[in-house]
Design an enzyme around this catalytic site. Sequence first.
Site, PDB file in Angstrom:
ATOM      1  N   CYS A   1      41.769  25.302  46.683  1.00 22.22           N
ATOM      2  CA  CYS A   1      42.925  25.433  45.783  1.00 22.22           C
ATOM      3  C   CYS A   1      44.061  26.010  46.618  1.00 22.22           C
ATOM      4  O   CYS A   1      43.942  26.196  47.828  1.00 22.22           O
ATOM      5  CB  CYS A   1      42.574  26.341  44.600  1.00 22.22           C
ATOM      6  SG  CYS A   1      42.335  28.045  45.079  1.00 22.22           S
TER       7      CYS A   1
ATOM      8  N   ARG B   1      46.048  29.766  32.388  1.00 23.09           N
ATOM      9  CA  ARG B   1      44.617  29.815  32.719  1.00 23.09           C
ATOM     10  C   ARG B   1      44.104  31.253  32.668  1.00 23.09           C
ATOM     11  O   ARG B   1      42.908  31.471  32.483  1.00 23.09           O
ATOM     12  CB  ARG B   1      44.393  29.273  34.135  1.00 23.09           C
ATOM     13  CG  ARG B   1      44.779  27.839  34.311  1.00 23.09           C
ATOM     14  CD  ARG B   1      44.396  27.327  35.665  1.00 23.09           C
ATOM     15  NE  ARG B   1      43.012  27.709  35.975  1.00 23.09           N
ATOM     16  CZ  ARG B   1      42.423  27.432  37.132  1.00 23.09           C
ATOM     17  NH1 ARG B   1      43.100  26.823  38.076  1.00 23.09           N
ATOM     18  NH2 ARG B   1      41.183  27.765  37.355  1.00 23.09           N
TER      19      ARG B   1
ATOM     20  N   ASP C   1      43.230  40.095  43.443  1.00 24.75           N
ATOM     21  CA  ASP C   1      43.897  39.524  42.265  1.00 24.75           C
ATOM     22  C   ASP C   1      45.086  40.345  41.803  1.00 24.75           C
ATOM     23  O   ASP C   1      45.799  39.916  40.892  1.00 24.75           O
ATOM     24  CB  ASP C   1      42.898  39.378  41.109  1.00 24.75           C
ATOM     25  CG  ASP C   1      41.888  38.292  41.394  1.00 24.75           C
ATOM     26  OD1 ASP C   1      40.899  38.193  40.651  1.00 24.75           O
ATOM     27  OD2 ASP C   1      42.073  37.561  42.385  1.00 24.75           O
TER      28      ASP C   1
ATOM     29  N   ARG D   1      37.997  27.965  49.733  1.00 21.23           N
ATOM     30  CA  ARG D   1      37.035  28.375  48.693  1.00 21.23           C
ATOM     31  C   ARG D   1      35.651  27.720  48.896  1.00 21.23           C
ATOM     32  O   ARG D   1      35.145  27.009  48.029  1.00 21.23           O
ATOM     33  CB  ARG D   1      37.562  28.066  47.296  1.00 21.23           C
ATOM     34  CG  ARG D   1      38.986  28.474  46.996  1.00 21.23           C
ATOM     35  CD  ARG D   1      39.225  29.957  46.894  1.00 21.23           C
ATOM     36  NE  ARG D   1      38.575  30.594  45.763  1.00 21.23           N
ATOM     37  CZ  ARG D   1      39.088  30.708  44.549  1.00 21.23           C
ATOM     38  NH1 ARG D   1      40.251  30.155  44.298  1.00 21.23           N
ATOM     39  NH2 ARG D   1      38.453  31.337  43.590  1.00 21.23           N
TER      40      ARG D   1
ATOM     41  N   LYS E   1      38.642  37.314  31.731  1.00 21.02           N
ATOM     42  CA  LYS E   1      38.355  35.913  32.064  1.00 21.02           C
ATOM     43  C   LYS E   1      37.199  35.842  33.070  1.00 21.02           C
ATOM     44  O   LYS E   1      36.257  35.062  32.899  1.00 21.02           O
ATOM     45  CB  LYS E   1      39.593  35.265  32.682  1.00 21.02           C
ATOM     46  CG  LYS E   1      39.358  33.972  33.417  1.00 21.02           C
ATOM     47  CD  LYS E   1      40.621  33.354  33.973  1.00 21.02           C
ATOM     48  CE  LYS E   1      41.004  33.905  35.324  1.00 21.02           C
ATOM     49  NZ  LYS E   1      40.306  33.292  36.465  1.00 21.02           N
ATOM     50  N   ASN E   2      37.263  36.683  34.105  1.00 19.80           N
ATOM     51  CA  ASN E   2      36.288  36.565  35.205  1.00 19.80           C
ATOM     52  C   ASN E   2      34.943  37.207  34.906  1.00 19.80           C
ATOM     53  O   ASN E   2      34.062  37.220  35.747  1.00 19.80           O
ATOM     54  CB  ASN E   2      36.895  37.140  36.494  1.00 19.80           C
ATOM     55  CG  ASN E   2      38.021  36.267  37.002  1.00 19.80           C
ATOM     56  OD1 ASN E   2      38.239  35.166  36.498  1.00 19.80           O
ATOM     57  ND2 ASN E   2      38.753  36.767  37.981  1.00 19.80           N
TER      58      ASN E   2
HETATM   59  C1  EPZ Z   1      36.269  35.288  42.146  1.00 14.02           C
HETATM   60  O1  EPZ Z   1      36.442  34.072  42.826  1.00 14.02           O
HETATM   61  C2  EPZ Z   1      37.376  35.340  41.103  1.00 14.02           C
HETATM   62  N1  EPZ Z   1      37.241  34.223  40.168  1.00 14.02           N
HETATM   63  C3  EPZ Z   1      38.741  35.286  41.807  1.00 14.02           C
HETATM   64  O2  EPZ Z   1      39.750  35.425  40.813  1.00 14.02           O
HETATM   65  C4  EPZ Z   1      38.829  36.469  42.772  1.00 14.02           C
HETATM   66  O3  EPZ Z   1      40.055  36.397  43.472  1.00 14.02           O
HETATM   67  C5  EPZ Z   1      37.655  36.422  43.760  1.00 14.02           C
HETATM   68  O4  EPZ Z   1      36.407  36.399  43.035  1.00 14.02           O
HETATM   69  C6  EPZ Z   1      37.640  37.624  44.701  1.00 14.02           C
HETATM   70  O5  EPZ Z   1      37.568  38.798  43.967  1.00 14.02           O
HETATM   71  C7  EPZ Z   1      36.322  34.304  39.180  1.00 14.02           C
HETATM   72  O6  EPZ Z   1      35.593  35.270  39.058  1.00 14.02           O
HETATM   73  C8  EPZ Z   1      36.241  33.133  38.245  1.00 14.02           C
HETATM   74  P1  EPZ Z   1      34.597  34.872  46.236  1.00 14.02           P
HETATM   75  P2  EPZ Z   1      35.275  33.545  43.835  1.00 14.02           P
HETATM   76  O7  EPZ Z   1      33.435  33.950  46.300  1.00 14.02           O
HETATM   77  O8  EPZ Z   1      33.957  33.958  43.336  1.00 14.02           O
HETATM   78  C9  EPZ Z   1      34.441  33.388  50.731  1.00 14.02           C
HETATM   79  C10 EPZ Z   1      41.690  34.861  39.666  1.00 14.02           C
HETATM   80  O9  EPZ Z   1      42.869  34.924  40.044  1.00 14.02           O
HETATM   81  N2  EPZ Z   1      33.238  32.619  50.375  1.00 14.02           N
HETATM   82  O10 EPZ Z   1      34.355  36.317  45.997  1.00 14.02           O
HETATM   83  O11 EPZ Z   1      35.507  32.095  44.090  1.00 14.02           O
HETATM   84  C11 EPZ Z   1      35.719  32.827  50.115  1.00 14.02           C
HETATM   85  O12 EPZ Z   1      36.257  31.808  50.923  1.00 14.02           O
HETATM   86  C12 EPZ Z   1      40.647  34.322  40.603  1.00 14.02           C
HETATM   87  O13 EPZ Z   1      41.259  35.253  38.551  1.00 14.02           O
HETATM   88  C13 EPZ Z   1      32.534  31.950  51.366  1.00 14.02           C
HETATM   89  O14 EPZ Z   1      32.910  31.974  52.536  1.00 14.02           O
HETATM   90  O15 EPZ Z   1      35.629  34.354  45.164  1.00 14.02           O
HETATM   91  C14 EPZ Z   1      36.617  34.046  50.079  1.00 14.02           C
HETATM   92  O16 EPZ Z   1      37.224  34.181  51.348  1.00 14.02           O
HETATM   93  C15 EPZ Z   1      41.247  33.784  41.890  1.00 14.02           C
HETATM   94  N3  EPZ Z   1      31.418  31.250  51.019  1.00 14.02           N
HETATM   95  C16 EPZ Z   1      35.650  35.211  49.879  1.00 14.02           C
HETATM   96  O17 EPZ Z   1      34.349  34.689  50.166  1.00 14.02           O
HETATM   97  C17 EPZ Z   1      30.967  31.198  49.723  1.00 14.02           C
HETATM   98  O18 EPZ Z   1      29.915  30.551  49.473  1.00 14.02           O
HETATM   99  C18 EPZ Z   1      35.641  35.768  48.468  1.00 14.02           C
HETATM  100  O19 EPZ Z   1      35.458  34.685  47.580  1.00 14.02           O
HETATM  101  C19 EPZ Z   1      31.694  31.879  48.728  1.00 14.02           C
HETATM  102  C20 EPZ Z   1      32.816  32.591  49.074  1.00 14.02           C
END
Ligand code: EPZ
Length: 420
Positions: free
Chosen positions: A117, A399, A307, A122, A22-23
Amino acid sequence: MDKLLIQGGARLDGEIRISGAKNSGLPILAATLLAEGPMHICNLPHLNDITTMLALLRCMGVDITIDEKMCVETNTEPMREFTAPYELVKTMRASILVLGPMLARFGEANVSFPGGCAIGSRPVDIHLRGLEAMGATVEVDQGYIRARCDGRLKGAHFFMDTVTVGGTENLVMAAALAEGRTVLENAAREPEVVDLCLCLEAMGAKISGIGTATLTIDGVETLKGCTYKVMPDRIETGTYLVAAAATGGRVKLKDTRADILESVILKLEEAGAEITCGDDWIALDMKGKRPKSVNLKTAPYPAFPTDMQAQFTAMNAIAEGVGTVTETIFENRLIQVHELNRMGANIALEGNTAMITGVKQLKAAPVMATDLRASASLVIAGLVAEGDTLVDRIYHIDRGYECIEEKLQLLGANIRRVPG
Ligand code: EPZ
């Protein structure tokens, strides 16, 4: 709303096929916005998030055809609309991934600001600051991110304060069509980011450092369509491995890869699992044993994936010993602990760490899913609990897990979907 009814006690035993990731499918579908000409994407999982992304592309005018194997053909020729509407973005935060490619290709993008969420706020500040570093003007107006750039984006040297998967993906896609060189420091190294980069290369992008924390992208003027097969889902793979381990069973997972799950496989071996791997399969055998407790701490790849944290929390709940699970990525991703304790688990929360004292037996209870991976942990708990567990709000599960009850039934679980 449908629910999942699980009669606990069955030891999982069997073979199933793992679906596409998915990701990885989500950013790759967003990347089709960059292509002049048709794109063919195969091995997409049949999941609500994927169909939401397809609906989003369609509502912006992308011509999409889907065959019975969920192979998708996209053509951006008819595109005239550059807005990702609130109605779709509110159902799937990953819609933010259309921002970078749409801005890079068309010079404008309006994306509804993705809210938080259950697992955290996020934010997307790094996505937006990176696009501004490339010369875009970005403002937030009435709940929408409105990004513009005169002519092409410009290459930039940008350091991401936090390792962000989506931020890295958005900025790589934007940089692919920017004028000049972009260097992204502290980039995410997740396999799904690598898969996106390999797809972009197949489209003609020039990227070096793929899989490392420094990505260098030399922008090109146009990107062509290509045919690309999405990688296997490592989190689905890990989830079924943990389900088999928790039940003391054995499982063989086909059409998957072991090289993208090393930290998870090592933890399962620590829990007492015997694991063997081939080029495209992984087998686990617990030989009927109760798992041993493990300690883990989530962190960006190649460390232990956030995850997979909820699934291991459920396994630790019935394991032998005391295990600690520390969540460092999201501020509220231990929420499944409360539902597990309602099933008789013995878990104490101390900040972002769960102290889990394994119990011999959980007791079935009606429980409620709150997010995708927490739902998976409740299903695993239901598989090992005494009695019938009813899991509510399973739209979260749909999802991210293709045909979860059918796949678990193939492994011998007593699970069925019941109308809510
Ligand atoms: C991706 O989400 C995945 N989703 C998530 O999987 C996964 O848990 C996550 O990466 C971490 O590996 C998809 O790929 C669709 P991040 P993403 O930006 O990209 C902070 C699932 O269960 N951050 O890597 O949204 C954020 O708050 C889902 O399949 C900022 O501060 O995650 C978090 O603490 C859930 N500013 C950390 O980075 C930003 O601009 C990691 O988030 C962006 C992120």
